[in-house]
Design a protein around this motif. Sequence first.
Motif, PDB file in Angstrom:
ATOM      1  N   SER A 200     -48.278  18.166  43.016  1.00  0.00           N
ATOM      2  CA  SER A 200     -48.070  17.166  44.062  1.00  0.00           C
ATOM      3  C   SER A 200     -48.254  15.786  43.454  1.00  0.00           C
ATOM      4  N   LEU A 201     -47.901  14.762  44.215  1.00  0.00           N
ATOM      5  CA  LEU A 201     -48.009  13.386  43.738  1.00  0.00           C
ATOM      6  C   LEU A 201     -48.681  12.539  44.805  1.00  0.00           C
ATOM      7  N   HIS A 202     -49.741  11.846  44.419  1.00  0.00           N
ATOM      8  CA  HIS A 202     -50.440  10.932  45.326  1.00  0.00           C
ATOM      9  C   HIS A 202     -50.572   9.601  44.616  1.00  0.00           C
ATOM     10  N   LEU A 203     -49.765   8.651  45.034  1.00  0.00           N
ATOM     11  CA  LEU A 203     -49.721   7.349  44.388  1.00  0.00           C
ATOM     12  C   LEU A 203     -49.776   6.264  45.453  1.00  0.00           C
ATOM     13  N   GLY A 204     -50.928   5.649  45.592  1.00  0.00           N
ATOM     14  CA  GLY A 204     -51.088   4.651  46.635  1.00  0.00           C
ATOM     15  C   GLY A 204     -50.932   5.290  48.002  1.00  0.00           C
TER      16      GLY A 204
END
Length: 477
Positions: A200-204
């Motif tokens: 998964s991706l969590h960016l800001g």
Amino acid sequence: MLRHTLDSYSISATPSLGFLRRPSGSIYSMYEPAIDSNFGDNFKSKLLTECSKIYSKQDLDKISRMMSTWSGRGSLPEQLIGELPITFGCSVTQTVFNSVNVMVGVGVLSMPNTIAQAGWVGMGMLLLFAAMCCYTAYLMKDCFESKETIKSYPDIGEAAFGKYGRLIIAIILYTSLYAYCVEFIILEGDNITSLLPGVSLHLGGLNLDSVHFYAILSAVVMGLTLLVKNARVISLLSATGVVATVMVILCVFWLGTVNVGFHENGPPVKLGGIAFALGVYGFCFSGHCVFPNIYQSMADKTKFTKAMIICFVLCVLMYGVVAIMGFLMFGEQSLSQITLNMPEDAIASKVALNLFVSLTFYTYALLMNPLASAIEELLPTKVANSYWCFIILRVALVASSVCIAFALPFFGLVMALMGSVLCILTSLILPAACFLRIKGSKATPTQIGLSVSIMVLAIICMIVGAYSSLADIANQL
């Protein structure tokens, strides 16, 4: 492609909008065959009715021979960028191979799910759709033989209903190309997640789960393939679609005999799922956009009907085998893509997933490039020839296909909707309608009766299938 491909891996022949405007020196001129450009382009840009007034019979014969040779050399006319490489003077065997590659693709993934939705009656519906689509392919052959100037699907529409018929068919075909691209985004997100779960991706403020992350990543990679100007390189890779599909069938058989077993069963009929199955089957046999080019490529065009019969028999066998084996393996739990049901730790599962994931990357460019090229034809020449236009247009198309895939992340339902509307139109309704219009009183009573029956049944299927798919999509949202 589709000419070289409408379907799926293959996918769909791209119509020409050249009668609206064809920019000279288009970025795609590198794909066009080296023939007498002035004579050929002038001819292609005229409507059929205008050509018959401007050129003599000898000129038309000359042009017909030129275009026949041109379309038979493997660089297909107009925008058919990325279509399957069809060699000049194809034999029946080569024609069958090309046709099967056009029709058997991602649709095979949904076959077990159609039985789960509609019951075993779905197999009878599969046979019915195959028979009707095979007959309308024969009707298209009659249309080509009726006028030497008819070389493509849009030509048929123009000969039957004038320039508006050509425009309508072109719009339907390009809409199909775009819808296929949306399907591929959904397919990649789902299947790569099965291969590599938990990412998964969590960016800001941006939070993406595995499906959305892989869908975007896939879109970026597939978008880069759009910048490869020599689309024949990608086309050659896509021609392995038949081999890949056969490998997937073998993987399903291996899973059933070694890992899972064939022990499930289901009811004969499930009325609630019949509309869904109709849409999927419409999708699976939508190769008619490619048939014009396949017909022109044959060494002996009188054997086209024979080749089509063999092709549809093989397609029914391939689809039917996957449908039966997949349902006997997973039963009522069959998902929209059989690859999502496959055991994650099985080698056969990984092989099948990797085949579809890798080939989809190449196919995306084959479908999106012709659509981008068609849009460029409608732009001012100076703008269309700009490299920035080349890049920005393709980035915009890729981004929009991702947005739609995120808004409608339902592979099976989107496939059913496409099959119910776009594919039934191009494979059943339009061929029959154009045939009746072109042949007129020369059509036999049997041909008229069968054509009208197919049109009526297809219209009913289209209405029922579209309503059911839209209702199911609305319930999922």
